[in-house]
Design a protein around this motif. Structure first.
Motif, PDB file in Angstrom:
ATOM      1  N   GLU A 108       0.800  -1.232  -0.128  1.00 18.25           N
ATOM      2  CA  GLU A 108      -0.085  -0.046   0.028  1.00 18.25           C
ATOM      3  C   GLU A 108       0.983   1.379  -0.133  1.00 18.25           C
ATOM      4  O   GLU A 108       0.817   1.942  -0.866  1.00 18.25           O
ATOM      5  N   ALA A 109       1.698   1.404   1.072  1.00 18.24           N
ATOM      6  CA  ALA A 109       2.626   2.412   0.963  1.00 18.24           C
ATOM      7  C   ALA A 109       3.365   3.145  -0.345  1.00 18.24           C
ATOM      8  O   ALA A 109       3.695   3.811  -0.817  1.00 18.24           O
ATOM      9  N   LEU A 110       3.900   1.606  -0.695  1.00 19.40           N
ATOM     10  CA  LEU A 110       4.713   1.940  -2.062  1.00 19.40           C
ATOM     11  C   LEU A 110       3.990   2.465  -3.071  1.00 19.40           C
ATOM     12  O   LEU A 110       4.194   3.249  -4.000  1.00 19.40           O
ATOM     13  N   ILE A 111       2.709   1.755  -3.391  1.00 16.61           N
ATOM     14  CA  ILE A 111       1.738   2.176  -4.401  1.00 16.61           C
ATOM     15  C   ILE A 111       1.010   3.735  -4.245  1.00 16.61           C
ATOM     16  O   ILE A 111       0.989   4.441  -5.034  1.00 16.61           O
ATOM     17  N   ARG A 112       0.999   4.286  -2.980  1.00 18.77           N
ATOM     18  CA  ARG A 112       0.692   5.484  -2.723  1.00 18.77           C
ATOM     19  C   ARG A 112       1.789   6.635  -2.939  1.00 18.77           C
ATOM     20  O   ARG A 112       1.362   7.765  -3.039  1.00 18.77           O
ATOM     21  N   VAL A 128      -2.405   5.704 -10.341  1.00 21.64           N
ATOM     22  CA  VAL A 128      -2.986   4.515  -9.907  1.00 21.64           C
ATOM     23  C   VAL A 128      -3.953   4.110 -11.246  1.00 21.64           C
ATOM     24  O   VAL A 128      -5.104   4.562 -11.258  1.00 21.64           O
ATOM     25  N   VAL A 129      -3.726   2.959 -11.874  1.00 19.35           N
ATOM     26  CA  VAL A 129      -4.700   2.473 -12.692  1.00 19.35           C
ATOM     27  C   VAL A 129      -5.404   0.924 -12.035  1.00 19.35           C
ATOM     28  O   VAL A 129      -4.497   0.224 -11.718  1.00 19.35           O
ATOM     29  N   ASN A 130      -6.651   0.900 -12.071  1.00 18.53           N
ATOM     30  CA  ASN A 130      -7.402  -0.068 -11.443  1.00 18.53           C
ATOM     31  C   ASN A 130      -8.153  -0.691 -12.558  1.00 18.53           C
ATOM     32  O   ASN A 130      -9.111  -0.577 -13.105  1.00 18.53           O
ATOM     33  N   ILE A 131      -7.865  -2.077 -12.640  1.00 20.75           N
ATOM     34  CA  ILE A 131      -8.236  -2.939 -13.673  1.00 20.75           C
ATOM     35  C   ILE A 131      -9.038  -4.096 -12.954  1.00 20.75           C
ATOM     36  O   ILE A 131      -8.215  -5.016 -12.255  1.00 20.75           O
ATOM     37  N   ASP A 132     -10.341  -4.465 -13.026  1.00 20.67           N
ATOM     38  CA  ASP A 132     -10.963  -5.342 -12.219  1.00 20.67           C
ATOM     39  C   ASP A 132     -12.001  -5.850 -12.910  1.00 20.67           C
ATOM     40  O   ASP A 132     -12.803  -5.003 -13.763  1.00 20.67           O
ATOM     41  N   HIS A 133     -12.638  -6.964 -12.492  1.00 23.59           N
ATOM     42  CA  HIS A 133     -14.330  -7.511 -13.084  1.00 23.59           C
ATOM     43  C   HIS A 133     -15.011  -7.700 -11.826  1.00 23.59           C
ATOM     44  O   HIS A 133     -16.162  -8.496 -11.986  1.00 23.59           O
ATOM     45  N   HIS A 134     -14.688  -7.094 -10.776  1.00 24.23           N
ATOM     46  CA  HIS A 134     -15.654  -7.373  -9.596  1.00 24.23           C
ATOM     47  C   HIS A 134     -16.404  -6.220  -9.504  1.00 24.23           C
ATOM     48  O   HIS A 134     -16.307  -5.190  -9.374  1.00 24.23           O
TER      49      HIS A 134
END
Length: 210
Positions: free
Chosen positions: A94-98, A103-109
């Protein structure tokens, strides 16, 4: 949607690809498939997942450098997170990504919380790997054998071996095209569902001997 994801890929050089804590087949298959696509497009890529690669998925090709613990020296212009509905599911990354500007969010939920700067969410997709496959095609590329293996594992895992309701004709067509690269559905199934450690088999032997 997908167009914004393609634009983000075109306009950045370095990427971190991540998925959820202790990734299973869909998370890891789609993340490795995406990392491979980025490399084919000439990008620098690090795959960062909390828990790294579980033993039963070690047969998957490493398509990028894999980081399993947060690493201060790792940075990138863009982070791409696959198969994660809630940002906290990236765990220790989390800290690394922040620290990453985009930030690109790719999901099927359908439950996805749209935590990205760019969100490509398609609840009609059977697996994140199906979305990554479509991304290859949108860039005019076809997955090669190693990449196809990653995407196939993603799709097989998330459709219960092509049994669930989510298994559309489109999913079968994609699976067929991936298998055409020369991967073996039998070997994949053996790796995913029939591989047991020597310790486990020894234990089973003891039990069966009674």
């Amino acid at each position: 949607g997908m167009k914004a994801v393609m634009e983000a890929i075109r306009s950045h050089r370095s990427f971190i690809v991540s998925s959820h804590v202790n990734p299973e087949g869909d998370a890891l298959g789609s993340a490795l498939g995406l990392a491979a696509l980025l490399k084919r497009l000439g990008k620098r890529v690090v795959l960062a997942t909390d828990g790294g690669i579980p033993p039963e998925l070690r047969f998957l090709p490493k398509t990028a450098r894999v980081v399993s613990r947060p690493d201060k020296r790792v940075s990138a212009e863009c982070s791409m997170i696959v198969d994660v509905a809630t940002f906290s599911r990236v765990g220790s990354m989390e800290a690394l990504i922040r620290r990453i500007p985009l930030v690109v969010n790719i999901d099927h939920h359908v439950s996805n919380q749209r935590f990205g700067d760019i969100n490509w969410i398609d609840p009609k997709a059977a697996a994140a790997g199906e979305m990554i496959y479509r991304l290859y095609r949108a860039f005019g590329l076809r997955p090669r054998r190693e990449e196809a293996l990653c995407l196939y594992v993603s799709i097989v895992t998330d459709t219960g071996s092509l049994r669930y309701m989510s298994t559309t004709p489109a999913v079968h067509r994609i699976a067929a095209e991936l298998v055409e690269t020369g991967i073996s559905p039998l070997k994949v199934a053996q790796h995913l569902y029939e591989s047991h450690t020597p310790q486990y088999l020894k234990f089973l032997g003891e039990v069966l001997r009674g």
